[in-house]
Design a protein around this motif. Sequence first.
Motif, PDB file in Angstrom:
ATOM      1  N   ALA A 157       6.305  22.090 -70.405  1.00  0.00           N
ATOM      2  CA  ALA A 157       6.126  21.493 -69.079  1.00  0.00           C
ATOM      3  C   ALA A 157       6.064  19.979 -69.208  1.00  0.00           C
ATOM      4  O   ALA A 157       5.483  19.445 -70.159  1.00  0.00           O
ATOM      5  CB  ALA A 157       4.866  22.022 -68.409  1.00  0.00           C
ATOM      6  N   LYS A 158       6.654  19.298 -68.230  1.00  0.00           N
ATOM      7  CA  LYS A 158       6.613  17.838 -68.158  1.00  0.00           C
ATOM      8  C   LYS A 158       5.597  17.451 -67.089  1.00  0.00           C
ATOM      9  O   LYS A 158       5.634  17.969 -65.972  1.00  0.00           O
ATOM     10  CB  LYS A 158       7.997  17.278 -67.808  1.00  0.00           C
ATOM     11  N   VAL A 159       4.696  16.537 -67.453  1.00  0.00           N
ATOM     12  CA  VAL A 159       3.582  16.196 -66.570  1.00  0.00           C
ATOM     13  C   VAL A 159       3.504  14.683 -66.421  1.00  0.00           C
ATOM     14  O   VAL A 159       3.683  13.942 -67.392  1.00  0.00           O
ATOM     15  CB  VAL A 159       2.249  16.745 -67.133  1.00  0.00           C
ATOM     16  N   TYR A 160       3.211  14.257 -65.207  1.00  0.00           N
ATOM     17  CA  TYR A 160       3.050  12.834 -64.910  1.00  0.00           C
ATOM     18  C   TYR A 160       1.569  12.576 -64.611  1.00  0.00           C
ATOM     19  O   TYR A 160       1.001  13.229 -63.724  1.00  0.00           O
ATOM     20  CB  TYR A 160       3.901  12.426 -63.710  1.00  0.00           C
TER      21      TYR A 160
ATOM     22  N   PHE B  39       1.547  24.401 -64.541  1.00  0.00           N
ATOM     23  CA  PHE B  39       2.116  23.063 -64.509  1.00  0.00           C
ATOM     24  C   PHE B  39       3.557  23.059 -63.978  1.00  0.00           C
ATOM     25  O   PHE B  39       4.174  22.007 -63.915  1.00  0.00           O
ATOM     26  CB  PHE B  39       2.065  22.440 -65.902  1.00  0.00           C
ATOM     27  N   ARG B  40       4.065  24.216 -63.626  1.00  0.00           N
ATOM     28  CA  ARG B  40       5.362  24.255 -62.949  1.00  0.00           C
ATOM     29  C   ARG B  40       5.196  23.910 -61.475  1.00  0.00           C
ATOM     30  O   ARG B  40       6.087  23.322 -60.858  1.00  0.00           O
ATOM     31  CB  ARG B  40       6.002  25.640 -63.086  1.00  0.00           C
ATOM     32  N   TYR B  41       4.053  24.243 -60.916  1.00  0.00           N
ATOM     33  CA  TYR B  41       3.826  24.035 -59.488  1.00  0.00           C
ATOM     34  C   TYR B  41       3.091  22.733 -59.198  1.00  0.00           C
ATOM     35  O   TYR B  41       3.033  22.297 -58.057  1.00  0.00           O
ATOM     36  CB  TYR B  41       3.040  25.220 -58.918  1.00  0.00           C
ATOM     37  N   GLN B  42       2.502  22.134 -60.211  1.00  0.00           N
ATOM     38  CA  GLN B  42       1.876  20.823 -60.037  1.00  0.00           C
ATOM     39  C   GLN B  42       2.136  20.004 -61.292  1.00  0.00           C
ATOM     40  O   GLN B  42       1.648  20.341 -62.370  1.00  0.00           O
ATOM     41  CB  GLN B  42       0.368  20.943 -59.791  1.00  0.00           C
ATOM     42  N   GLN B  43       2.913  18.934 -61.136  1.00  0.00           N
ATOM     43  CA  GLN B  43       3.255  18.095 -62.282  1.00  0.00           C
ATOM     44  C   GLN B  43       2.587  16.720 -62.234  1.00  0.00           C
ATOM     45  O   GLN B  43       2.605  15.999 -63.221  1.00  0.00           O
ATOM     46  CB  GLN B  43       4.777  17.879 -62.359  1.00  0.00           C
ATOM     47  N   HIS B  44       2.023  16.346 -61.108  1.00  0.00           N
ATOM     48  CA  HIS B  44       1.438  15.015 -60.952  1.00  0.00           C
ATOM     49  C   HIS B  44      -0.085  15.116 -60.896  1.00  0.00           C
ATOM     50  O   HIS B  44      -0.628  15.868 -60.082  1.00  0.00           O
ATOM     51  CB  HIS B  44       1.963  14.332 -59.682  1.00  0.00           C
TER      52      HIS B  44
ATOM     53  N   THR C  81       4.012   9.490 -68.851  1.00  0.00           N
ATOM     54  CA  THR C  81       4.627  10.821 -68.748  1.00  0.00           C
ATOM     55  C   THR C  81       4.457  11.527 -70.084  1.00  0.00           C
ATOM     56  O   THR C  81       4.688  10.937 -71.140  1.00  0.00           O
ATOM     57  CB  THR C  81       6.120  10.698 -68.420  1.00  0.00           C
TER      58      THR C  81
ATOM     59  N   TRP D 246       4.642  15.518 -72.317  1.00  0.00           N
ATOM     60  CA  TRP D 246       5.133  16.901 -72.384  1.00  0.00           C
ATOM     61  C   TRP D 246       4.030  17.788 -72.942  1.00  0.00           C
ATOM     62  O   TRP D 246       3.331  17.404 -73.881  1.00  0.00           O
ATOM     63  CB  TRP D 246       6.357  16.990 -73.295  1.00  0.00           C
TER      64      TRP D 246
END
Length: 342
Positions: free
Chosen positions: A7-10, A59-64, A151, A153
Amino acid sequence: MKFLDLAKVYIRSGGGGAGCSSFRREKFIEFGGPDGGDGGNGGSVWAEAVEGLNTLIDFRYQQHFFARNGQPGMGSQRTGKSGEDIVLKVPVGTEIIDEDEETLIADLTEVGQRVLLAQGGNGGWGNLRFKSSTNRAPSRANPGQEGVERTIWLRLKLIADAGLVGLPNAGKSTFLAAVSNARPKIAEYPFTTLVPNLGVVGIDGKEFVMADIPGLIEGASEGRGLGDLFLGHVERCAVLLHLVDGTSSTIAKDYRTILQELEAYSEDLVAKPRITALNKIDALDARTLANRRRSLEKASGGAVFAISGVTGQGVPEVLRALFSIIAEGRREAAPEEREWRP
């Protein structure tokens, strides 16, 4: 629950509140002086490994994830409220990687481990902080420090003691279902397993965790089939169990295919202790079994176990061999016990 291991997260920490420039003005107080308070600190962003999670699907539904800023300072020497921290709850075994997808920031392998990902900004000083013997009425106040934005991962690598590798339809899922309470999907067509599965295996009163990953095919390192996306889940294993389909007419080639894909993925992975087993021997007659076992021993250069995940033949011997290697690894990883002397 759907399985997700990348997952990529900000994230962004909160900025500090500005300091206040204020002077005390009250009746009957001749020399009020400065009374500006400090700004509050911004909230930080943390990551914590917790129990009960085995996927990064949240973390697919919330990345920020943005922490709150600190409040500015106020008069009457009042400090602004600090922003609340944000904690990303991740499964045990999660790696936190920088945006370049190479730099490892942290590897959370134990429950309760925490790592600071973005420090909140400090609150600015109010003008009361600058009062001195030579400057009795300073009007200066500092702005708050800005937050940190980055950012990252998140990559999940399951925690397991032993890993199953092999071609599709080598009988890995059947083997896992036979030796544990795991119930992976089993069918006669290739790529039945689409996501990794974990099972707790018991032998002689001892237990260890085994991971089953989707089968590899020739060219997996180049993206063929499901590719080598799931090989990371056996990187933490102490030993690999390489299952070879005994009903195949190309035993040696099948063995070398998996070995080449492991080597293309990581030299460390192919260097791990590995046990080779010829599976599905219940479907072979004695002569065919002897010939194919001999062919596999020649290709692997070592001993080969003959097993059947369906009937259980030879399975206890393989589990004991796996656990002996796992136990040795646990002893080496355990801290040395020092002899106590009065």
